[in-house]
Every structure is written in C-alpha cells, then in structure tokens.
Design a protein around this motif. Structure first.
Motif, PDB file in Angstrom:
ATOM      1  N   LYS A  90       1.006  -1.460   0.272  1.00 58.22           N
ATOM      2  CA  LYS A  90       0.043   0.078  -0.229  1.00 58.22           C
ATOM      3  C   LYS A  90       0.653   1.163   0.360  1.00 58.22           C
ATOM      4  CE  LYS A  90      -4.020  -1.970   2.218  1.00 58.22           C
ATOM      5  NZ  LYS A  90      -5.325  -2.234   2.999  1.00 58.22           N
ATOM      6  N   SER A  91       1.797   1.401   0.506  1.00 53.59           N
ATOM      7  CA  SER A  91       2.524   2.757   1.113  1.00 53.59           C
ATOM      8  C   SER A  91       3.412   2.286  -0.753  1.00 53.59           C
ATOM      9  CB  SER A  91       3.822   2.701   2.326  1.00 53.59           C
ATOM     10  OG  SER A  91       3.042   2.044   3.320  1.00 53.59           O
ATOM     11  N   LEU A  92       4.552   1.663  -1.307  1.00 48.38           N
ATOM     12  CA  LEU A  92       4.393   2.015  -2.974  1.00 48.38           C
ATOM     13  C   LEU A  92       3.868   2.021  -3.538  1.00 48.38           C
ATOM     14  CD1 LEU A  92       7.183   0.855  -3.594  1.00 48.38           C
ATOM     15  CD2 LEU A  92       6.600  -0.703  -3.913  1.00 48.38           C
ATOM     16  N   ILE A  93       2.514   2.210  -3.421  1.00 46.57           N
ATOM     17  CA  ILE A  93       1.087   1.908  -4.421  1.00 46.57           C
ATOM     18  C   ILE A  93       0.944   3.956  -3.776  1.00 46.57           C
ATOM     19  CG2 ILE A  93      -1.144   2.479  -4.861  1.00 46.57           C
ATOM     20  CD1 ILE A  93      -1.041  -1.065  -4.627  1.00 46.57           C
ATOM     21  N   LYS A  94       1.293   3.843  -3.031  1.00 48.24           N
ATOM     22  CA  LYS A  94       0.823   5.337  -2.383  1.00 48.24           C
ATOM     23  C   LYS A  94       2.080   6.687  -3.177  1.00 48.24           C
ATOM     24  CE  LYS A  94      -2.407   5.441   1.314  1.00 48.24           C
ATOM     25  NZ  LYS A  94      -2.648   5.993   2.667  1.00 48.24           N
ATOM     26  N   LEU A  95       3.168   5.959  -2.825  1.00 50.13           N
ATOM     27  CA  LEU A  95       3.818   6.906  -2.951  1.00 50.13           C
ATOM     28  C   LEU A  95       4.807   7.103  -4.407  1.00 50.13           C
ATOM     29  CD1 LEU A  95       7.129   5.105   0.047  1.00 50.13           C
ATOM     30  CD2 LEU A  95       5.964   8.040  -0.313  1.00 50.13           C
ATOM     31  N   THR A  96       4.589   5.660  -5.101  1.00 49.52           N
ATOM     32  CA  THR A  96       4.632   5.644  -6.756  1.00 49.52           C
ATOM     33  C   THR A  96       3.945   6.090  -7.158  1.00 49.52           C
ATOM     34  OG1 THR A  96       3.616   3.154  -6.704  1.00 49.52           O
ATOM     35  CG2 THR A  96       6.389   3.764  -6.300  1.00 49.52           C
ATOM     36  N   ASN A 123      10.008   4.390  10.896  1.00 50.52           N
ATOM     37  CA  ASN A 123      10.613   3.154  10.881  1.00 50.52           C
ATOM     38  C   ASN A 123       9.730   1.406  10.714  1.00 50.52           C
ATOM     39  OD1 ASN A 123       8.723   3.196  13.400  1.00 50.52           O
ATOM     40  ND2 ASN A 123      10.053   3.427  14.477  1.00 50.52           N
ATOM     41  N   LYS A 124       8.512   1.812  10.045  1.00 52.37           N
ATOM     42  CA  LYS A 124       7.307   0.877   9.348  1.00 52.37           C
ATOM     43  C   LYS A 124       8.346   0.302   8.519  1.00 52.37           C
ATOM     44  CE  LYS A 124       3.938   3.918  10.440  1.00 52.37           C
ATOM     45  NZ  LYS A 124       2.757   4.346   9.853  1.00 52.37           N
ATOM     46  N   ILE A 125       8.708   0.420   7.554  1.00 53.90           N
ATOM     47  CA  ILE A 125       9.357   0.205   6.545  1.00 53.90           C
ATOM     48  C   ILE A 125      10.971   0.046   5.958  1.00 53.90           C
ATOM     49  CG2 ILE A 125       8.872  -0.088   3.652  1.00 53.90           C
ATOM     50  CD1 ILE A 125       6.075  -0.003   4.198  1.00 53.90           C
ATOM     51  N   ALA A 126      11.763  -0.534   5.486  1.00 58.12           N
ATOM     52  CA  ALA A 126      13.155  -0.140   4.618  1.00 58.12           C
ATOM     53  C   ALA A 126      13.285   0.369   4.293  1.00 58.12           C
ATOM     54  CB  ALA A 126      13.784  -1.738   4.648  1.00 58.12           C
ATOM     55  N   VAL A 186       6.275  -2.972 -13.172  1.00 58.63           N
ATOM     56  CA  VAL A 186       7.129  -3.536 -13.426  1.00 58.63           C
ATOM     57  C   VAL A 186       7.999  -3.209 -12.123  1.00 58.63           C
ATOM     58  CG1 VAL A 186       9.416  -3.826 -13.852  1.00 58.63           C
ATOM     59  CG2 VAL A 186       7.101  -3.993 -15.582  1.00 58.63           C
ATOM     60  N   LEU A 187       7.271  -2.334 -11.352  1.00 60.23           N
ATOM     61  CA  LEU A 187       8.115  -1.845  -9.793  1.00 60.23           C
ATOM     62  C   LEU A 187       7.284  -2.440  -9.120  1.00 60.23           C
ATOM     63  CD1 LEU A 187       8.764   2.513 -10.476  1.00 60.23           C
ATOM     64  CD2 LEU A 187       9.572   0.365 -10.481  1.00 60.23           C
ATOM     65  N   LEU A 188       6.020  -2.448  -9.051  1.00 63.11           N
ATOM     66  CA  LEU A 188       5.465  -3.281  -8.401  1.00 63.11           C
ATOM     67  C   LEU A 188       5.475  -4.564  -7.803  1.00 63.11           C
ATOM     68  CD1 LEU A 188       1.944  -1.209  -8.326  1.00 63.11           C
ATOM     69  CD2 LEU A 188       3.574  -1.022  -6.483  1.00 63.11           C
ATOM     70  N   LEU A 189       5.854  -5.722  -9.364  1.00 62.23           N
ATOM     71  CA  LEU A 189       5.412  -6.902  -9.154  1.00 62.23           C
ATOM     72  C   LEU A 189       7.329  -7.470  -8.845  1.00 62.23           C
ATOM     73  CD1 LEU A 189       4.171  -7.763 -12.869  1.00 62.23           C
ATOM     74  CD2 LEU A 189       2.575  -7.698 -10.339  1.00 62.23           C
ATOM     75  N   ASN A 190       8.915  -6.370  -8.959  1.00 61.16           N
ATOM     76  CA  ASN A 190       9.873  -5.968  -8.698  1.00 61.16           C
ATOM     77  C   ASN A 190      10.219  -6.054  -7.724  1.00 61.16           C
ATOM     78  OD1 ASN A 190      10.685  -8.533 -11.281  1.00 61.16           O
ATOM     79  ND2 ASN A 190       9.787  -6.603 -12.315  1.00 61.16           N
ATOM     80  N   ARG A 191       8.987  -5.259  -6.595  1.00 65.20           N
ATOM     81  CA  ARG A 191       8.927  -5.141  -6.001  1.00 65.20           C
ATOM     82  C   ARG A 191      10.357  -6.322  -4.654  1.00 65.20           C
ATOM     83  NH1 ARG A 191       4.269  -6.371  -5.267  1.00 65.20           N
ATOM     84  NH2 ARG A 191       3.831  -7.709  -2.675  1.00 65.20           N
ATOM     85  N   GLY A 192      10.720  -7.445  -5.048  1.00 72.00           N
ATOM     86  CA  GLY A 192      11.062  -8.873  -3.733  1.00 72.00           C
ATOM     87  C   GLY A 192      12.318  -7.911  -4.219  1.00 72.00           C
ATOM     88  N   ARG A 193      12.958  -7.784  -5.586  1.00 75.23           N
ATOM     89  CA  ARG A 193      14.135  -7.792  -5.849  1.00 75.23           C
ATOM     90  C   ARG A 193      14.898  -6.403  -5.234  1.00 75.23           C
ATOM     91  NH1 ARG A 193      15.969  -8.988 -11.237  1.00 75.23           N
ATOM     92  NH2 ARG A 193      14.541 -10.034 -12.575  1.00 75.23           N
ATOM     93  N   LEU A 194      13.953  -5.260  -4.559  1.00 74.78           N
ATOM     94  CA  LEU A 194      14.582  -3.801  -3.683  1.00 74.78           C
ATOM     95  C   LEU A 194      15.207  -4.598  -2.468  1.00 74.78           C
ATOM     96  CD1 LEU A 194      11.707  -2.214  -4.142  1.00 74.78           C
ATOM     97  CD2 LEU A 194      14.123  -1.909  -5.056  1.00 74.78           C
ATOM     98  N   PRO A 195      17.033  -4.240  -2.178  1.00 73.46           N
ATOM     99  CA  PRO A 195      17.471  -4.998  -1.157  1.00 73.46           C
ATOM    100  C   PRO A 195      16.519  -4.580   0.537  1.00 73.46           C
ATOM    101  CG  PRO A 195      18.434  -2.632  -1.954  1.00 73.46           C
ATOM    102  CD  PRO A 195      17.286  -3.469  -2.775  1.00 73.46           C
ATOM    103  N   ASP A 196      16.926  -4.947   0.780  1.00 75.90           N
ATOM    104  CA  ASP A 196      16.492  -4.840   2.188  1.00 75.90           C
ATOM    105  C   ASP A 196      17.297  -4.476   3.451  1.00 75.90           C
ATOM    106  OD1 ASP A 196      15.339  -4.263   5.380  1.00 75.90           O
ATOM    107  OD2 ASP A 196      14.227  -6.609   5.652  1.00 75.90           O
ATOM    108  N   ILE A 197      18.093  -2.976   3.003  1.00 80.84           N
ATOM    109  CA  ILE A 197      18.988  -2.354   4.463  1.00 80.84           C
ATOM    110  C   ILE A 197      18.778  -2.253   5.651  1.00 80.84           C
ATOM    111  CG2 ILE A 197      20.992  -1.234   4.007  1.00 80.84           C
ATOM    112  CD1 ILE A 197      20.838  -1.596   1.091  1.00 80.84           C
ATOM    113  N   GLN A 198      18.674  -2.266   6.343  1.00 80.00           N
ATOM    114  CA  GLN A 198      18.180  -1.813   7.510  1.00 80.00           C
ATOM    115  C   GLN A 198      19.676  -0.830   8.258  1.00 80.00           C
ATOM    116  OE1 GLN A 198      15.359  -2.448   9.072  1.00 80.00           O
ATOM    117  NE2 GLN A 198      15.155  -3.918   7.980  1.00 80.00           N
ATOM    118  N   ILE A 199      18.927   0.954   7.730  1.00 73.74           N
ATOM    119  CA  ILE A 199      19.375   1.491   8.274  1.00 73.74           C
ATOM    120  C   ILE A 199      18.848   1.828   9.464  1.00 73.74           C
ATOM    121  CG2 ILE A 199      21.062   3.742   7.441  1.00 73.74           C
ATOM    122  CD1 ILE A 199      21.042   2.574   4.615  1.00 73.74           C
TER     123      ILE A 199
END
Length: 574
Positions: A90-96, A123-126, A186-199
């Motif tokens: 939901k956050s990704l859809i809203k933001l993009t 701090n909800k989502i990386a 494509v951005l939504l379908l491939n969101r699994g390719r995004l790195p999960d970097i905990q900063i």
C-alpha cells in the motif's frame, strides 16, 4: 568530408569523450565546446547569442523558477505525512502513484527530495524498499507532459529552434501514460528485487569530529572517567591521534591534547557535544548548529568532487561549515577536513546567515532537508499558488496564452505576495543548464550548417538501408538511452537531437518520431545512480549499491524500450 565538417566532427567527438571519461562539469565542457566553435569561426557569435534566448530555453528556466513557489505549498508536506503505512504494498502504491502524478507538473527532483525525509525517518518499512521506486516513478511521471521533466523542455527548445511550433502540453501524454502504467506495474511486481537494508535513522548515521583543546579538563583522564561512553545521544567510535586511528575505543584509553574524537549519534542533539568542556567541533559555527542545520547531497557536476573541505575553502565559499558526513549509507569516520568529497556524499552543514543567498548552491548541492524552520504559507497564499499555477497551465493548454507568458505573470505574483524572494530566484537560476543548452544548440547549428549532420545521417542510412526505418528509429532510441546513463539526460538529448533530425530526413520521413525517440530515450535512466538527479538523491539515503540499480532497473528499462518502440511510431507515424 570537408575541413569544416572534420573540425565540427572533432569538436563533437571531444565533447562526448569529455562528458563520458572526464570528471569535469558538463557546463565547463560545453563552455569549451562553444568557445571552440566561435574561435575556429565555425559559428558566428550572434548565432550563439540567439540560441541563448531561444523561447523554449527561457520557458524551461521560468518553469524551474516557478516550481520554487509550489515547493513551499502544503501539498507535498500533507502527502508526505499520510503516505506511509505498515503495509509495504500500500505504501509503495501510494508513494509511486503520487510521485508520478506530482512529477507530471512539478520538478521531479523537488518531489523526491520532499518525500525522502519522511521515508527515512519512519521505522515501519526499510527505506531501501521505497526510495528507488520513488525515484523511478518520478522519472516515469515526468514523461507524460511537456513540463514534467527538463528533458522534454530541452528537446522542445531544439524542436522550436529548428523552425517548428512548440510541442503541445500533452504531446507526450499518449506514450508517457503507457510508459507510466507499465513501468509502475513492473516496479510493483519486482519489489522483491529491492534490497532490505536496515539503516538507522539518518541522524544516527552522521559522524561528528570533535577536537580536544590542550587546556581541556578532559586531557589526562580516561574515556571512562570523562564519561564519554555515557552520552545520551552520541557514541564514541574512534580517536584520531597524530594521524593514526584508534578504534574500537576502550574505556581505559587516556585522552591527550589535540586528539580528535569521532562520535556517531543524533545530530539534532549536537548541543550535548557542545557542552563538553574544552572541545571544539570541526564546524566552528557553534552558535548556529542548534537551529541552522542543513542536509545536502553533493551533485555529480559539483566542482568540489575530489577536493577536501579545506582545499576547497568550503567555509568561505558557502558561509557554512560541515558538521558531519555520510557516504552511500555507510558511516565515514575520520578527520572531516581531510576527506576527499565524492558525488552523492551527504553533508550536514551548519549554515551562516548568508548561506541561502549564495548563488552557487545549486551548482554543487541538492538540498534535501533543512532544519531551519521555514514559516509555512498561509491558507490564502497556498490557495494563490496552487490555483494560480493551475490557471496558467489551463490557459496554456487551451492556447489562450503561451506557457512562458503565464509563468512570468505567476512568478511576478509570487514575488509580490512574498511567497518567494528575488534572492531565492537568483540562487535558483539554472545557469549551468542554460549554458549547456545554449552550447548544444550552437553545436547542432554548426553540424547542420557544415553538412556534418547530413553526412552522418547518410552513413547511418546506408547502415540501415537493408533494414526498415523502424530499425533506424530503434537505433536512435537505444543510443540515446545508453548515452543518458553515461552523461546525464539533458546532455544526451542535446547531443542526439541533430543526428535524429538528419537521420529522419535521410529516410524522407517525419522527424517527430525520431525526436520523440530522443526525448523518451533521454529520460530512461534506470540503470545508474548518476544518469538522473533523483537517482543520485536516493542512492545515498537508501544505502544502495550500483548493482541494485541494475537488478531493479533492468526490467523497467526493457519494458520502457519495448513500449516506446511500439507506441511512438503509432502516435507519431513515420
């Protein structure tokens, strides 16, 4: 090939080579190009001056200045506060979605910069799961309208300079909206390719350099005795002594005169370090740091790259001192004054009173957050700005007035109502971009006058003679796309435009389809953090690596090329 053509070709090749392989700023390279053309008498100086006042160029500048008023409205701030949810999809859809919509009408760099801060603080989502899609959505949204990206405006200025009427406000929309829809999918379908970097929150990623004065009462006592490991907001990670690093720091280490203590912590609580007895922060503007902290990203075209803060004369140049530095999401301890700056570096600045009035800021930085509290616009001023901008866009689309005329009136009203200041407009004036476009237009004129464009187009025509015009169109599209990843979007558009026009004429087809190939190709920066400004902004904040752009951006680039290759010839027939 005549001597004149050979000279123009040499200048053209050297220009591309310098853009790709050197670290010189694009404005400096194109300045050299312009001077070489004039010095070799390949072009008259009057011609160059006429290019400088091209209506398309002036419209682009006016739009970039007008966008400052829109940045000050509550629109972006309201969305930023309400966009993020616990659900990643939901956050990704809203933001993009919002980023794409806003970037259709606003400066996409401003849109991304406004949304970075709330994304990195939550701090909800990386943040790494959101920032790269945010940048790509802004790029895709910018392709839908004439004013959505500077690339479209640059191409339009070339198109008008060739004697054609201005492209329409929604000329790009049929292809652009298809690119946006397919790209977002494509951005939504491939969101699994995004790195999960905990900063951790960005404030905790900054390092602060503190020097121990010889008379400090901390001297001669251990770290433990001085309670340097018990600070609320900072952690002592390194001691630099006579050029040598001591890390990790043990509680038993004794503090010596002229030691440099490197702390990591929440920069908003910098006053905790200022209260330590007998110390001096690297940024000596200690009285300013509590309420004048500004975060910037070093731009790829900055003349600071490769220099240290001391050798660049940073404080005198900007009336600001560096409090902390962060690089590509990684902590960078050490003596701040002796570090060589790199593109994409995050700097936290303690700004003096003259900082905001300096005209050189946009040549070196993207300002992504400002801890100086700026007075919000009143409800009436918000209404004036938003309705005023909507009105001039509506009038321009309807053909009642030109976009340039409307923007000039809009800027005048904003100055009159004190929404923006003339000093801000002076600082924001995109001189480098204006110089690049002027030089590129002049180079294009030289290529046309000398016959070089026709000669190159003839060679390309022979190359593609056994193929269809569609294959030649694909060649221009892909060449522009590759070039934009190497030399940035506007430079790529400027260099490829004259070749696209001549190639279209060699096939005796409408030039508009090839021009659109350049426009859309120059906006397709999905494989590199350096091809587009928004990519550079998120590169550092999200802690991404170069490979992350390739992994996540390659599917977007492939879909982008396919959609463009199919739809541009359909809506803009050969």
């Amino acid at each position: 090939m005549s001597i004149q053509q050979a000279a123009v070709a040499a200048i053209f090749v050297v220009t591309i080579g310098a853009l790709v392989f050197s670290r010189w700023r694009a404005s400096h390279i194109f300045s050299g190009t312009l001077l070489a053309l004039i010095a070799s008498q390949l072009i008259e100086i009057d011609t160059a001056l006429n290019k400088a006042i091209n209506p398309g160029v002036i419209t682009l500048i006016a739009l970039m200045l007008a966008s400052r008023a829109l940045e000050r409205t509550s629109l972006l701030k309201l969305f930023a506060r309400n966009a993020l949810e616990s659900n990643e999809s939901k956050s990704l859809i809203k933001l993009t979605g919002f980023s794409a919509l806003a970037s259709s009408f606003l400066n996409n760099t401003a849109v991304v910069a406004a949304l970075i801060r709330p994304i990195k603080k939550q701090n909800k989502i990386a943040a790494s799961k959101l920032l790269l899609p945010l940048s790509y959505a802004a790029i895709l949204g910018g392709t839908t309208t004439l004013v959505g990206t500077s690339t479209n405006m640059v191409v339009n200025s070339f198109w008008m300079d060739a004697g054609n009427p201005s492209l329409g406000f929604f000329e790009f929309f049929p292809v652009g909206i298809a690119l946006l829809a397919s790209g977002l999918l494509v951005l939504l379908l491939n969101r699994g390719r995004l790195p999960d970097i905990q900063i951790e929150q960005d404030e905790k990623q900054y390092f602060v350099d503190v020097k121990i004065k010889p008379e400090s009462p901390l001297v001669g006592k251990s770290v433990s005795d001085n309670q340097l490991r018990s600070l609320n907001s900072f952690f002592l990670v390194e001691i630099i002594r006579r050029g040598q690093s001591i890390s990790p720091v043990r509680p038993s280490h004794i503090i010596e005169p002229d030691d440099r203590l490197v702390f990591s912590g929440e920069i908003s609580h910098i006053e905790e370090l200022q209260t330590l007895p007998g110390v001096r922060l690297f940024a000596e503007h200690t009285g300013l740091m509590s309420d004048n902290l500004i975060e910037v990203v070093v731009a790829s075209h900055s003349g600071l790259i490769g220099k240290t803060l001391k050798s660049a004369g940073f404080r005198a140049l900007f009336d600001a001192a560096v409090v902390g530095l962060k690089r590509n999401g990684l902590q960078v301890p050490g003596k701040l004054g002796e570090m060589q700056l790199k593109e994409g570096d995050n700097l936290l600045l303690a700004a003096g009173r003259d900082f905001k009035s300096r005209k050189n800021l946009d040549k070196h930085f993207f300002i992504i957050s400002d801890m100086i509290v700026e007075q919000p616009l009143s409800t009436i001023k918000n209404l004036i700005v938003l309705s005023g901008f909507g009105l001039i866009m509506g009038l321009a689309i309807a053909g009642v007035t030109s976009l340039l005329t409307g923007l000039l009136y809009f800027i005048a009203v904003c100055i009159g109502t004190k929404v923006i200041k003339t000093s801000e407009l002076k600082r924001l004036f995109p001189f480098d971009l204006w110089l690049i476009i002027t030089a590129a237009l002049t180079l294009a004129e030289a290529m046309t006058q000398s016959g070089l464009s026709d000669s190159v187009a003839h060679l390309l025509h022979q190359l593609f003679s056994q193929q269809s015009v569609w294959v030649a169109f694909i060649g221009i599209l892909i060449a522009t796309l590759v070039l934009t990843e190497l030399v940035t979007n506007n430079a790529a558009a400027a260099l490829m435009f004259p070749l696209s026009m001549s190639l279209a004429h060699s096939f005796d087809v409408s030039a508009i389809s090839f021009v659109m190939a350049v426009a859309f190709g120059a906006s397709a920066s999905f494989l590199s953090p350096y091809g587009y400004q928004t990519n550079l902004l998120v590169f550092n904040t999200g802690g991404y690596r170069f490979i992350d752009f390739i992994r996540y951006g390659l599917p977007v680039s492939i879909v982008y090329v396919v959609v463009t290759a199919v739809l541009v010839p359909y809506f803009f027939p050969f």
